[in-house]
Every structure is written in structure tokens, then in C-alpha cells.
Design an enzyme around this catalytic site. Structure first.
Site, PDB file in Angstrom:
ATOM      1  N   THR A 146       0.819  -1.215   0.000  1.00  8.36           N
ATOM      2  CA  THR A 146       0.000   0.000   0.000  1.00  8.36           C
ATOM      3  C   THR A 146       0.858   1.272   0.000  1.00  8.36           C
ATOM      4  O   THR A 146       1.906   1.321   0.627  1.00  8.36           O
ATOM      5  CB  THR A 146      -0.901  -0.007   1.251  1.00  8.36           C
ATOM      6  OG1 THR A 146      -1.608  -1.231   1.252  1.00  8.36           O
ATOM      7  CG2 THR A 146      -1.871   1.151   1.257  1.00  8.36           C
ATOM      8  N   SER A 152      -6.323  -0.132  -2.744  1.00  9.71           N
ATOM      9  CA  SER A 152      -7.109  -1.142  -3.467  1.00  9.71           C
ATOM     10  C   SER A 152      -6.661  -1.281  -4.921  1.00  9.71           C
ATOM     11  O   SER A 152      -6.585  -2.391  -5.444  1.00  9.71           O
ATOM     12  CB  SER A 152      -8.589  -0.759  -3.452  1.00  9.71           C
ATOM     13  OG  SER A 152      -9.026  -0.591  -2.131  1.00  9.71           O
ATOM     14  N   GLY A 185       2.790  -2.866   8.145  1.00 12.54           N
ATOM     15  CA  GLY A 185       3.025  -3.428   9.473  1.00 12.54           C
ATOM     16  C   GLY A 185       4.468  -3.854   9.639  1.00 12.54           C
ATOM     17  O   GLY A 185       5.028  -4.530   8.769  1.00 12.54           O
ATOM     18  N   ARG A 340     -29.398 -13.269  21.118  1.00 13.89           N
ATOM     19  CA  ARG A 340     -28.299 -12.466  20.568  1.00 13.89           C
ATOM     20  C   ARG A 340     -26.977 -13.221  20.695  1.00 13.89           C
ATOM     21  O   ARG A 340     -26.134 -13.164  19.817  1.00 13.89           O
ATOM     22  CB  ARG A 340     -28.163 -11.167  21.388  1.00 13.89           C
ATOM     23  CG  ARG A 340     -28.711  -9.955  20.702  1.00 13.89           C
ATOM     24  CD  ARG A 340     -28.392  -8.706  21.507  1.00 13.89           C
ATOM     25  NE  ARG A 340     -29.143  -8.588  22.744  1.00 13.89           N
ATOM     26  CZ  ARG A 340     -28.870  -7.673  23.692  1.00 13.89           C
ATOM     27  NH1 ARG A 340     -27.882  -6.836  23.530  1.00 13.89           N
ATOM     28  NH2 ARG A 340     -29.600  -7.611  24.791  1.00 13.89           N
ATOM     29  N   GLY A 408     -23.401  -1.690  30.855  1.00 18.07           N
ATOM     30  CA  GLY A 408     -22.351  -0.711  31.164  1.00 18.07           C
ATOM     31  C   GLY A 408     -20.991  -1.366  31.344  1.00 18.07           C
ATOM     32  O   GLY A 408     -19.989  -0.885  30.805  1.00 18.07           O
ATOM     33  N   THR A 429     -10.696  -3.937   6.282  1.00 18.74           N
ATOM     34  CA  THR A 429     -10.040  -3.046   5.310  1.00 18.74           C
ATOM     35  C   THR A 429      -8.789  -3.676   4.708  1.00 18.74           C
ATOM     36  O   THR A 429      -8.579  -3.628   3.493  1.00 18.74           O
ATOM     37  CB  THR A 429      -9.663  -1.717   6.015  1.00 18.74           C
ATOM     38  OG1 THR A 429     -10.829  -1.137   6.568  1.00 18.74           O
ATOM     39  CG2 THR A 429      -9.027  -0.745   5.046  1.00 18.74           C
ATOM     40  N   GLU A 431      -5.940  -6.494   3.525  1.00 17.88           N
ATOM     41  CA  GLU A 431      -6.018  -7.716   2.709  1.00 17.88           C
ATOM     42  C   GLU A 431      -7.252  -7.716   1.817  1.00 17.88           C
ATOM     43  O   GLU A 431      -7.932  -8.728   1.669  1.00 17.88           O
ATOM     44  CB  GLU A 431      -6.000  -8.978   3.590  1.00 17.88           C
ATOM     45  CG  GLU A 431      -4.690  -9.221   4.278  1.00 17.88           C
ATOM     46  CD  GLU A 431      -3.507  -9.051   3.368  1.00 17.88           C
ATOM     47  OE1 GLU A 431      -3.581  -9.457   2.195  1.00 17.88           O
ATOM     48  OE2 GLU A 431      -2.500  -8.465   3.817  1.00 17.88           O
TER      49      GLU A 431
HETATM   50  C1  LIG Z   1      -4.213  -1.957  10.421  1.00 17.44           C
HETATM   51  C2  LIG Z   1      -3.786  -1.985   8.980  1.00 17.44           C
HETATM   52  C3  LIG Z   1      -2.673  -2.736   8.618  1.00 17.44           C
HETATM   53  C4  LIG Z   1      -2.233  -2.740   7.296  1.00 17.44           C
HETATM   54  N1  LIG Z   1      -1.087  -3.435   6.970  1.00 17.44           N
HETATM   55  C5  LIG Z   1      -0.612  -3.372   5.705  1.00 17.44           C
HETATM   56  C6  LIG Z   1       0.629  -4.016   5.353  1.00 17.44           C
HETATM   57  O1  LIG Z   1       1.295  -4.642   6.195  1.00 17.44           O
HETATM   58  N2  LIG Z   1       1.059  -3.911   4.067  1.00 17.44           N
HETATM   59  C7  LIG Z   1       0.362  -3.234   3.126  1.00 17.44           C
HETATM   60  O2  LIG Z   1       0.813  -3.182   1.984  1.00 17.44           O
HETATM   61  N3  LIG Z   1      -0.796  -2.611   3.421  1.00 17.44           N
HETATM   62  C8  LIG Z   1      -1.300  -2.659   4.677  1.00 17.44           C
HETATM   63  N4  LIG Z   1      -2.489  -2.026   4.998  1.00 17.44           N
HETATM   64  C9  LIG Z   1      -3.180  -1.260   3.973  1.00 17.44           C
HETATM   65  C10 LIG Z   1      -4.444  -1.939   3.484  1.00 17.44           C
HETATM   66  O3  LIG Z   1      -4.137  -3.099   2.778  1.00 17.44           O
HETATM   67  C11 LIG Z   1      -5.232  -0.924   2.645  1.00 17.44           C
HETATM   68  O4  LIG Z   1      -5.659   0.096   3.523  1.00 17.44           O
HETATM   69  C12 LIG Z   1      -6.416  -1.580   1.961  1.00 17.44           C
HETATM   70  O5  LIG Z   1      -5.967  -2.372   0.892  1.00 17.44           O
HETATM   71  C13 LIG Z   1      -7.429  -0.567   1.417  1.00 17.44           C
HETATM   72  O6  LIG Z   1      -6.820   0.334   0.559  1.00 17.44           O
HETATM   73  P1  LIG Z   1      -6.964   1.912   0.791  1.00 17.44           P
HETATM   74  O7  LIG Z   1      -6.582   2.212   2.182  1.00 17.44           O
HETATM   75  O8  LIG Z   1      -6.206   2.570  -0.300  1.00 17.44           O
HETATM   76  O9  LIG Z   1      -8.493   2.226   0.652  1.00 17.44           O
HETATM   77  P2  LIG Z   1      -9.189   2.750  -0.662  1.00 17.44           P
HETATM   78  O10 LIG Z   1      -8.944   1.786  -1.759  1.00 17.44           O
HETATM   79  O11 LIG Z   1      -8.841   4.168  -0.918  1.00 17.44           O
HETATM   80  O12 LIG Z   1     -10.690   2.644  -0.217  1.00 17.44           O
HETATM   81  C14 LIG Z   1     -11.457   3.774   0.253  1.00 17.44           C
HETATM   82  C15 LIG Z   1     -12.932   3.511  -0.047  1.00 17.44           C
HETATM   83  O13 LIG Z   1     -13.115   3.470  -1.452  1.00 17.44           O
HETATM   84  C16 LIG Z   1     -13.783   2.277  -1.828  1.00 17.44           C
HETATM   85  N5  LIG Z   1     -13.218   1.819  -3.111  1.00 17.44           N
HETATM   86  C17 LIG Z   1     -11.910   1.774  -3.468  1.00 17.44           C
HETATM   87  N6  LIG Z   1     -11.796   1.275  -4.690  1.00 17.44           N
HETATM   88  C18 LIG Z   1     -13.019   1.007  -5.134  1.00 17.44           C
HETATM   89  C19 LIG Z   1     -13.550   0.462  -6.336  1.00 17.44           C
HETATM   90  N7  LIG Z   1     -12.762   0.079  -7.332  1.00 17.44           N
HETATM   91  N8  LIG Z   1     -14.891   0.309  -6.417  1.00 17.44           N
HETATM   92  C20 LIG Z   1     -15.700   0.678  -5.401  1.00 17.44           C
HETATM   93  N9  LIG Z   1     -15.258   1.181  -4.247  1.00 17.44           N
HETATM   94  C21 LIG Z   1     -13.940   1.336  -4.113  1.00 17.44           C
HETATM   95  C22 LIG Z   1     -13.543   1.285  -0.698  1.00 17.44           C
HETATM   96  O14 LIG Z   1     -14.638   0.385  -0.582  1.00 17.44           O
HETATM   97  C23 LIG Z   1     -13.441   2.194   0.512  1.00 17.44           C
HETATM   98  O15 LIG Z   1     -14.707   2.398   1.066  1.00 17.44           O
HETATM   99  C24 LIG Z   1      -2.938  -2.014   6.313  1.00 17.44           C
HETATM  100  C25 LIG Z   1      -4.079  -1.283   6.680  1.00 17.44           C
HETATM  101  C26 LIG Z   1      -4.509  -1.264   7.993  1.00 17.44           C
HETATM  102  C27 LIG Z   1      -5.717  -0.450   8.358  1.00 17.44           C
END
Ligand SMILES: Cc1cc2nc3c(=O)[nH]c(=O)nc-3n(C[C@H](O)[C@H](O)[C@H](O)COP(=O)(O)OP(=O)(O)OC[C@H]3O[C@@H](n4cnc5c(N)ncnc54)[C@H](O)[C@@H]3O)c2cc1C
Length: 694
Positions: A146, A152, A185, A340, A408, A429, A431
Site C-alpha cells: 500500500t 485497493s 506493518g 443475541r 455498562g 479493510t 487484505e
Molecule cells: C491496520 C492496517 C494494517 C495494514 N497493513 C498493511 C501491510 O502490512 N502492508 C500493506 O501493503 N498494506 C497494509 N495495509 C493497507 C491496506 O491493505 C489498505 O488500507 C487496503 O488495501 C485498502 O486500501 P486503501 O486504504 O487505499 O483504501 P481505498 O482503496 O482508498 O478505499 C477507500 C474507499 O473506497 C472504496 N473503493 C476503493 N476502490 C473502489 C472500487 N474500485 N470500487 C468501489 N469502491 C472502491 C472502498 O470500498 C473504501 O470504502 C494495512 C491497513 C490497515 C488499516
């Protein structure tokens, strides 16, 4: 009956009574859920060692700063490896011991992301050089995909790896602010090496898209960053989750790495800069599938912990109406509570079993992949995408439902469930963001649909094509003949207790949803992607549950009563899944009921289902403590005042509150600094307004 004043004794008595009421053989079910006597014994042995070792003490962690949590996390991991050496632990012992640590730790990225991706995709030469070091933690890895600007959309990543034939090197570079690696990470402060996802540029400038490269980040002598790389921690996360993990950023300025450090088991670059295609376009997905299948198991075990804590608490908490014994009722006796909580328990059992099956499928697929056979990849990709979404979404909801069920006290950090929630929420979010993954599940479903019914979706499939349907698209067979019909349910509740009926409903719903999206693909409605993804995955899970119930009867080693109880638990999963699918089932006219309720009594055709759920929950309620005990958690693992084994929750909560550092001083420092001046000012103002003197 005990005096109302002796609440602790009553708590313990309630728990003992509930334990005595259970009919299942707890040890047998425990061994079943842990996949055998040996695995359960292993876990018990490791818990015994770790829970007594001060390094794994949990009593201070709620008050630690992030930096302290980070240091504690690494201290624990170091201790595991030290203990492993001293006590001669096997690899599996170390894996299980690490999994017992309930903080997300930097090293888990080494084991779940860096190592599997490397092992699946590195060339033999690179494996020979690094696999040993990776296995012994002689180097620590992270997975850098990322970026600040993209997550994504992997194809849009900006980090470049330009091949330089003259020196047989790659030049790794971050050309823009948005190309900075972000969220990674273990990158912030821990990792020595990383697998970097970067777009491969050939000498002629041709862009071959994202590929993986092993890059050393820090000196293995001084731990300082290597020249050309800047990296650090991205800061605290929501709800203080993932506090012990150093999610990091990094930028590369023309960092040169030898050509051999491209992970080139499949795609390659020749010395003179020509690209060699991988044998299968999606062959690099292997590592990702490993992580996703592991996430199903993790979701299962975290859900299990929340179920144990909330059910134990509901068993001893008394509130509301008085019963015949003149005591207020145990809150678990209220239908709004057990209807539940028991479905959460059912999901825990199902997800743990599904995760195990998925990991086995992954191993088979990985073995085939290592010899270039990618035939199982598409199926595993389809199932892991849908299951990752289904299980992580459900677990996050279940954490909150479990917390709320405890009123509570559920909001106290000492309940433990808030901590699980904070650490679990990002799983929807990372993977593969769940809404984005829904699209992949839909793509797989449409591919299967068109494979069966042709591009127009109207051809009649041959029986041989139907026979070739894989488990992830097996439900499509219902559409293969116009004479096929969904089941007709008897008006009585018994048809809602029939496993096959419930599975057929889920399959029909999946088939019609896929048919729907195939027909309306040009003009999709607001939620069709999520409904198709959920519907198809639930049909897949439904069929697996049918098999699980069959397996319980034939080869689980459980006695007839345990089989009956677990079958009812799995049935509850199916019933509540069908209930949550009612909007679709009613939309598609799938509820065909022979004797719908008569006007005057009830006009709700789905009442029978909800009555069956109510009855099933009622029948499972006496087994709840046995089923939660069978999940095998020690008090050390749960670290919850509300989930203590003996039920003595008020004492546990009281004792925990006494450890709050604010209580160290009778008069807090804030008194002199702020409380006193405020009070004085207030009194002065009151005097000025000639109010009464205090
Ligand atoms: C705790 C944590 C640990 C992580 N560890 C790692 C790691 O070790 N290595 C690593 O590489 N990454 C890591 N990540 C990153 C993670 O893989 C990304 O955050 C994730 O892939 C989502 O990508 P983004 O943050 O760019 O979200 P975005 O892609 O920007 O998504 C934002 C919103 O847009 C929507 N969206 C995006 N694209 C589309 C589409 N084509 N169609 C419709 N809706 C869409 C999504 O549904 C979402 O609601 C980590 C993230 C977190 C939170």
C-alpha cells in the site's frame, strides 16, 4: 439460596450450576474444536508455561503508552523464541505460542505476509540464501504494498523498479509523495527486510505493472536505515487499536538491489532486460490467499473469545424480574439476550471449522502451485474473497453485539471485548477492502454463470458442464432446468429445522441473485454487489455446514449427545443466516409455504422461522457454558474481568479497578493544578453575588 449480600458466592454458584447443567462432554468437544487431542494438549502446555512467565503478564497493559506497548510486544516475541530454544519447542509449538499473544504484533506480519509471499514467489537461488534466515527470524520482514495514494488499486501503485542491464540491478524509487509506502506493518521500527511491490520498468521504459522485490531496509548490525531509504511509524490508530504494531511509511531514493532480488519464481527479467511471462496471470495471488484464509480462522477465534466472555457474564449477571427463588433473573434467561449471544457462539464454531478447511485447501493449492499447476487458484480465490468479507464483517458486528449485551460493564476496558474490537476492525479493510472484495466475489460468480449458460446467459448447460461446477458455484445447478423448483416448506416450524431446506433456500437465493446481476449488469442497483457476494458465500458456507453436520455423525469421535448439540448449534447458524436473507428470499418469491399462518393468528409467513430460532436458542441455552468451556480459553488468555472461569465477576472487576493508577493518590495532582482554582473561583464568584457562604 444465598443471601443477596453475598454476590460473589452467588456468582460462583450460578456458574457452577450452569456448568453442571450442561450435557456435553466438554473435553471431547474441546478436542474436536482443537482438531485432536494432541493439538489441545499442545495449547494447554504452552498456556501453562506462558501464563506463569512475567514477560507475558497483561495486568499493566491498559495503562501503557504506545511506545511501551510496542516494546512489550517485542519483548514477548523475543521471549517466545528464547523459550523455544531453552525448552526445545517445535516449529508448531512456536507458531501456537505466538498465536496465544493477543496483541497484534509486528512479527505477525513476518509470519503471515512476508514469509508466505517470499516462500511462494522467490526463485530457488533466493530461497537458498534467505529461507533459513526467515525461518529462524535471523531477519525480520514486512510486506510493502500500500502507498499513501493507492491501496485497493494495485495497478496504480507508483513505486518503480527500473531494470539496469549494465549492472544487472533494479533501481527502487519513490517518485512522488503519494508513492510513499504507508500502513506497512512492522516497517516503522522493526523490519530489517521487506518485500516491496513496485511497478517493473524495462530498459526501454515499458511498464510491466506491479512485481515483488526483496529489499533490505535496515542494517542487520546497527538497525539503522540503509542509504536512500527513509522510514518511520505512521502514528496512532483508531480506538488505540494495533498499538503494539509499528505500521510504517517508507520512501526510496534510487536504491539499487541485485537483479536476483526480484521474486522471480514465475515472472522474470532476463539479464538483457527481456520480460518472461508467468505461466498464469494470477499466479502471484498465492500469498494473499494464505493471509485471507488465516483471517477466517482468526475471526473465528476472536468471535469465540467474545462469545465466552459475554455468555459467562450473562450467566452470572442478575437483573430485572425476580424468579421463584426471589432472586433477580440471570440475564441469559431473557430471550433478547440468548437469541443475541447463541448465534455469536454458533458463528465462532463455524468460522473456526471453515478456517481450518480453508487453510488445508491452501496447502494443497500451494503444493500444486510450486510445480506450476495453478488449477486450484481460481476456486480458492473465489472462496477466500467471499469468506474474508463474510467472516470479518460478521466478527466485527459480533464484537459490538457482545459488548452491548454486557450493559455498562461491557464498555469497561476490563471486559476485554473493546480491545478485541479495536484490533479487529481494520480486518475489514486490510487484505482487500471488503466492498472492493465483494466485486471480486461477484466477478467469480459471473464467470461461473457465463461458463454454464453462455455469454448471453440463456444457453441450456449440458449435464457434464453441470457436473463440473466447483463448490463455490455449486448453487448454480438449480438454474440448469426450468422445471427445478425451490423447496416447499410445511407451515409448521419443523421445516425450519430441516438443514437441507435451509441450505436449498440459501442456494436458490444465490443462484437468483447471480442471475439477477447477470441480467442487469449494465444498470446495477444500489446494493447488488454486496448482496451477490454475501448470497453466494452464504450458499457456499451453507453447503459446508451440511457437510460438517454429516461429518459430526460419521467421523468426529464425539458421542451421540455431543453430535446432537453441535448439530443444533450449526443449525442455528443456518437459521439465523436464512433470517438475515429474508429480504432477498421474499423479493425472489422463494418462500413457498404450504400452510401459511392463518389470518387472525399471525399474518407473517416468516414467523415459523423466527419461532424455530427462538426454540433452538432455548434448547441450546443450558449447553451454553459447556460449549463456551469447550473453546478452551484460560483466564490468562481472555484477560477479562467479566469472563472469568469461576464467574466471580464483581470481585474481578473490583480488583481491576483498584489497579487504576489514578487511584494511587487520594488527592490527584489535578486538584492543585485545576480543581482547586476552579472551586475557589466558583466560591469567590458566589460570594460576590452575595449568595450563601459554603
Ligand atoms: C491496520 C492496517 C494494517 C495494514 N497493513 C498493511 C501491510 O502490512 N502492508 C500493506 O501493503 N498494506 C497494509 N495495509 C493497507 C491496506 O491493505 C489498505 O488500507 C487496503 O488495501 C485498502 O486500501 P486503501 O486504504 O487505499 O483504501 P481505498 O482503496 O482508498 O478505499 C477507500 C474507499 O473506497 C472504496 N473503493 C476503493 N476502490 C473502489 C472500487 N474500485 N470500487 C468501489 N469502491 C472502491 C472502498 O470500498 C473504501 O470504502 C494495512 C491497513 C490497515 C488499516
Amino acid at each position: 439460596m444465598l443471601s443477596n449480600h453475598d454476590a460473589s458466592a452467588q456468582n460462583r454458584l450460578d456458574m457452577t450450576n450452569a456448568r453442571n447443567a450442561t450435557s456435553i462432554d466438554v473435553l471431547n468437544v474441546k478436542q474436536f474444536i482443537y482438531n485432536g487431542h494432541e493439538e489441545w494438549q499442545r495449547k494447554e502446555r504452552l498456556v501453562e508455561i506462558m501464563s506463569k512467565d512475567p514477560v507475558f503478564d497483561k495486568s499493566k497493559r491498559e495503562w501503557m503508552t504506545r511506545t511501551e506497548k510496542y516494546s512489550r510486544g517485542l519483548r514477548m516475541v523475543n521471549r517466545i523464541h528464547e523459550l523455544g530454544q531453552i525448552l526445545g519447542w517445535s516449529k508448531q509449538d512456536t507458531t501456537v505460542a505466538t498465536s496465544l499473544l493477543d496483541d497484534p504484533l509486528p512479527v505477525s506480519l513476518h509470519a503471515t505476509a512476508f514469509e508466505p509471499v517470499f516462500l511462494l514467489q522467490a526463485s530457488q537461488e533466493l530461497l537458498d540464501k534467505y529461507a533459513g534466515l526467515i525461518a529462524t527470524r535471523g531477519i525480520f520482514g514486512c510486506y510493502l504494498q500500500t502507498e499513501l495514494g493507492h491501496g485497493s488499486n494495485v495497478a496504480a501503485l507508483e513505486t518503480t523498479a527500473t531494470y539496469i542491464p549494465e549492472t544487472k540491478e533494479f533501481d527502487i524509487h519513490s517518485p512522488t509523495l503519494t508513492s510513499s509506502k504507508w500502513w506497512i506493518g512492522a516497517l516503522g521500527k522493526t523490519a530489517t527486510h521487506g518485500v516491496v511491490q513496485a511497478k517493473l520498468l524495462l530498459p526501454g521504459g515499458e511498464d510491466m505493472g506491479p512485481h515483488l522485490f526483496l529489499v533490505q531496509l535496515r542494517s542487520t548490525e546497527t538497525h539503522k536505515m540503509l542509504p536512500g531509504i527513509i522510514a518511520g511509524d505512521i502514528g496512532p490508530k483508531s480506538f488505540n487499536g494495533f498499538a503494539a504494531t509499528d505500521n510504517g511509511f517508507a520512501r526510496f531514493t534510487h536504491v539499487r538491489i541485485p537483479k536476483e532480488q526480484m521474486l522471480s519464481r514465475f515472472a522474470q527479467v532476463t539479464d538483457d532486460g527481456k520480460y518472461v511471462q508467468p505461466p498464469h496471470a494470477k499466479i502471484s495471488y498465492g500469498g494473499m490467499l494464505y493471509i485471507r484464509s488465516g483471517m477466517v480462522t482468526t475471526a473465528g477465534w476472536v468471535t469465540a473469545k467474545a462469545a465466552v466472555i459475554s455468555i459467562r457474564y450473562a450467566t452470572v449477571r442478575r437483573q430485572g424480574t425476580k424468579g421463584a427463588d426471589e432472586l433477580e433473573k440471570q440475564i441469559i434467561s431473557y430471550p433478547s439476550l440468548h437469541t443475541r449471544l447463541l448465534p455469536i457462539l454458533a458463528r465462532a464454531y463455524v468460522f473456526i471449522s471453515l478456517g481450518r478447511a480453508l487453510s488445508q485447501s491452501f496447502q494443497t493449492m500451494a503444493q500444486r502451485l510450486s510445480s506450476g499447476d495453478a488449477s486450484l487458484l481460481a476456486e480458492l480465490h473465489a472462496t477466500t474473497s467471499g469468506l474474508k468479507v463474510l467472516c470479518t464483517t460478521a466478527s466485527v458486528q459480533d464484537m459490538e453485539n457482545a459488548r452491548r449485551s454486557m450493559g455498562g460493564h461491557g464498555y469497561s476496558a476490563f471486559s476485554g471485548v473493546g480491545r478485541f474490537y479495536a484490533d479487529l476492525i481494520p480486518s475489514v479493510t486490510y487484505e482487500g477492502e471488503n466492498f472492493v472484495l465483494d466485486q471480486q466475489a461477484v466477478r467469480a460468480a459471473l464467470k461461473a454463470f457465463h461458463g454454464l449458460f453462455g455469454a448471453e446467459g440463456r444457453s441450456r448447460p449440458s449435464s457434464s458442464t453441470i457436473a463440473k461446477l466447483t463448490p463455490s458455484s455449486y448453487y448454480l445447478r438449480h438454474l440448469s432446468s426450468p422445471t427445478n423448483e425451490p423447496p416447499i416448506l410445511k407451515g409448521s416450524d419443523s421445516s425450519w429445522n430441516n438443514v437441507e431446506n435451509l441450505i436449498l433456500l440459501l442456494e436458490w437465493r444465490a443462484a437468483l441473485l447471480v442471475h439477477e446481476i447477470a441480467q442487469t449488469a449494465q444498470d446495477p442497483d444500489a446494493t447488488i454487489y454486496q448482496r451477490v457476494s454475501k448470497g453466494t458465500t452464504e450458499a457456499f458456507v451453507g453447503r459446508r455446514i451440511g457437510e460438517m453436520i454429516g461429518g459430526l455423525r460419521t467421523n468426529s469421535g464425539l458421542n451421540a449427545n455431543d453430535v446432537a448439540v453441535l448439530s443444533r448449534l450449526y443449525l442455528l447458524y443456518l437459521q439465523t443466516t436464512v433470517e438475515s436473507a429474508l429480504a432477498d428470499l421474499l423479493s425472489f418469491g422463494l418462500l413457498r409455504i404450504e400452510n401459511p399462518p392463518r389470518v387472525g393468528a399471525s399474518r407473517d409467513p416468516t414467523r415459523g422461522l423466527r419461532m424455530a430460532i427462538a426454540q433452538n436458542c432455548l434448547s441450546l441455552a443450558p449447553e451454553a457454558i459447556g460449549l463456551t468451556d469447550a473453546l478452551g480459553f484460560s483466564d490468562w488468555e481472555l484477560d477479562s474481568a467479566l469472563g472469568v472461569y469461576d464467574g466471580n465477576v464483581y470481585q474481578a472487576l473490583w480488583d481491576k479497578a483498584q489497579t487504576e493508577p489514578l487511584n494511587d493518590k487520594e488527592v490527584p495532582d489535578a486538584y492543585g493544578e485545576s480543581i482547586k482554582p476552579m472551586l475557589s473561583r466558583g466560591r469567590m464568584m458566589a460570594e460576590r453575588q452575595s449568595g450563601p457562604k459554603l
